[in-house]
Design a protein around this motif. Sequence first.
Motif, mmCIF file in Angstrom:
data_model
loop_
_atom_site.group_PDB
_atom_site.id
_atom_site.type_symbol
_atom_site.label_atom_id
_atom_site.label_comp_id
_atom_site.label_asym_id
_atom_site.label_seq_id
_atom_site.Cartn_x
_atom_site.Cartn_y
_atom_site.Cartn_z
ATOM 1 N N TRP A 9 0.826 -1.204 0.000
ATOM 2 C CA TRP A 9 0.000 0.000 0.000
ATOM 3 C C TRP A 9 0.859 1.252 0.000
ATOM 4 O O TRP A 9 1.874 1.332 0.675
ATOM 5 C CB TRP A 9 -0.900 0.028 1.221
ATOM 6 N N VAL A 10 0.414 2.213 -0.739
ATOM 7 C CA VAL A 10 1.074 3.513 -0.764
ATOM 8 C C VAL A 10 0.063 4.526 -0.240
ATOM 9 O O VAL A 10 -0.982 4.735 -0.857
ATOM 10 C CB VAL A 10 1.515 3.890 -2.196
ATOM 11 N N PRO A 11 0.353 5.143 0.903
ATOM 12 C CA PRO A 11 -0.600 6.111 1.438
ATOM 13 C C PRO A 11 -0.673 7.343 0.557
ATOM 14 O O PRO A 11 0.309 7.742 -0.063
ATOM 15 C CB PRO A 11 -0.055 6.438 2.822
ATOM 16 N N PRO A 12 -1.836 7.975 0.488
ATOM 17 C CA PRO A 12 -1.948 9.203 -0.289
ATOM 18 C C PRO A 12 -1.120 10.316 0.336
ATOM 19 O O PRO A 12 -0.826 10.277 1.532
ATOM 20 C CB PRO A 12 -3.442 9.541 -0.249
ATOM 21 N N PRO A 13 -0.723 11.292 -0.454
ATOM 22 C CA PRO A 13 0.077 12.387 0.112
ATOM 23 C C PRO A 13 -0.732 13.200 1.121
ATOM 24 O O PRO A 13 -1.938 13.364 0.981
ATOM 25 C CB PRO A 13 0.443 13.238 -1.110
ATOM 26 N N PRO A 24 -8.003 0.425 2.619
ATOM 27 C CA PRO A 24 -9.451 0.201 2.684
ATOM 28 C C PRO A 24 -9.790 -1.234 3.091
ATOM 29 O O PRO A 24 -9.211 -2.187 2.593
ATOM 30 C CB PRO A 24 -9.916 0.478 1.250
ATOM 31 N N GLY A 25 -10.720 -1.346 4.043
ATOM 32 C CA GLY A 25 -11.170 -2.660 4.489
ATOM 33 C C GLY A 25 -10.208 -3.382 5.413
ATOM 34 O O GLY A 25 -10.274 -4.595 5.541
ATOM 35 N N HIS A 26 -9.300 -2.654 6.068
ATOM 36 C CA HIS A 26 -8.318 -3.272 6.955
ATOM 37 C C HIS A 26 -8.296 -2.572 8.303
ATOM 38 O O HIS A 26 -8.843 -1.499 8.467
ATOM 39 C CB HIS A 26 -6.922 -3.220 6.325
ATOM 40 N N LEU A 65 -4.297 -6.064 9.164
ATOM 41 C CA LEU A 65 -5.164 -7.244 9.186
ATOM 42 C C LEU A 65 -6.467 -6.953 8.467
ATOM 43 O O LEU A 65 -6.872 -5.783 8.363
ATOM 44 C CB LEU A 65 -5.472 -7.627 10.640
ATOM 45 N N PRO A 66 -7.161 -7.980 7.993
ATOM 46 C CA PRO A 66 -8.483 -7.743 7.403
ATOM 47 C C PRO A 66 -9.446 -7.208 8.457
ATOM 48 O O PRO A 66 -9.258 -7.431 9.649
ATOM 49 C CB PRO A 66 -8.935 -9.116 6.910
ATOM 50 N N SER A 67 -10.488 -6.530 8.026
ATOM 51 C CA SER A 67 -11.427 -5.937 8.971
ATOM 52 C C SER A 67 -12.223 -7.009 9.703
ATOM 53 O O SER A 67 -12.284 -8.158 9.283
ATOM 54 C CB SER A 67 -12.372 -4.983 8.247
ATOM 55 N N TRP A 68 -12.871 -6.594 10.797
ATOM 56 C CA TRP A 68 -13.665 -7.502 11.627
ATOM 57 C C TRP A 68 -15.050 -7.754 11.056
ATOM 58 O O TRP A 68 -15.807 -8.551 11.585
ATOM 59 C CB TRP A 68 -13.858 -6.905 13.019
#
Length: 97
Positions: A9-13, A24-26, A65-68
């Motif tokens: 993943w690359v976070p947005p600036p 998303p979804g983690h 981790l994946p979301s709950w």
Amino acid sequence: MTEFSPGAWVPPPGVLPGWDWLPPGHRLAAHLDRVPWWVRAWYRTPLLDRYAHVWMWHHGALEVLPSWEPPPDPTGDREPRRPVPPTGSGAGDVSGR
């Protein structure tokens, strides 16, 4: 300078990864046993904790981790346990007797 992350993943600036941005979804799990004592102090200090999250993101102390959220119900929509009887003056209406 290449920034590291726990995955591809690359976070947005303009965001602090691990603090105000997650893939998303983690969700995240912090591993304080992998960080120096001063990062653990940051992690527990208000206003400095956001920088501890970013440091931990870049140094591998946060696990993504994946979301709950559970999967959707496979049975679809269900009727209520106690359905409300229909009202009206149809042929089945016996309230006027």
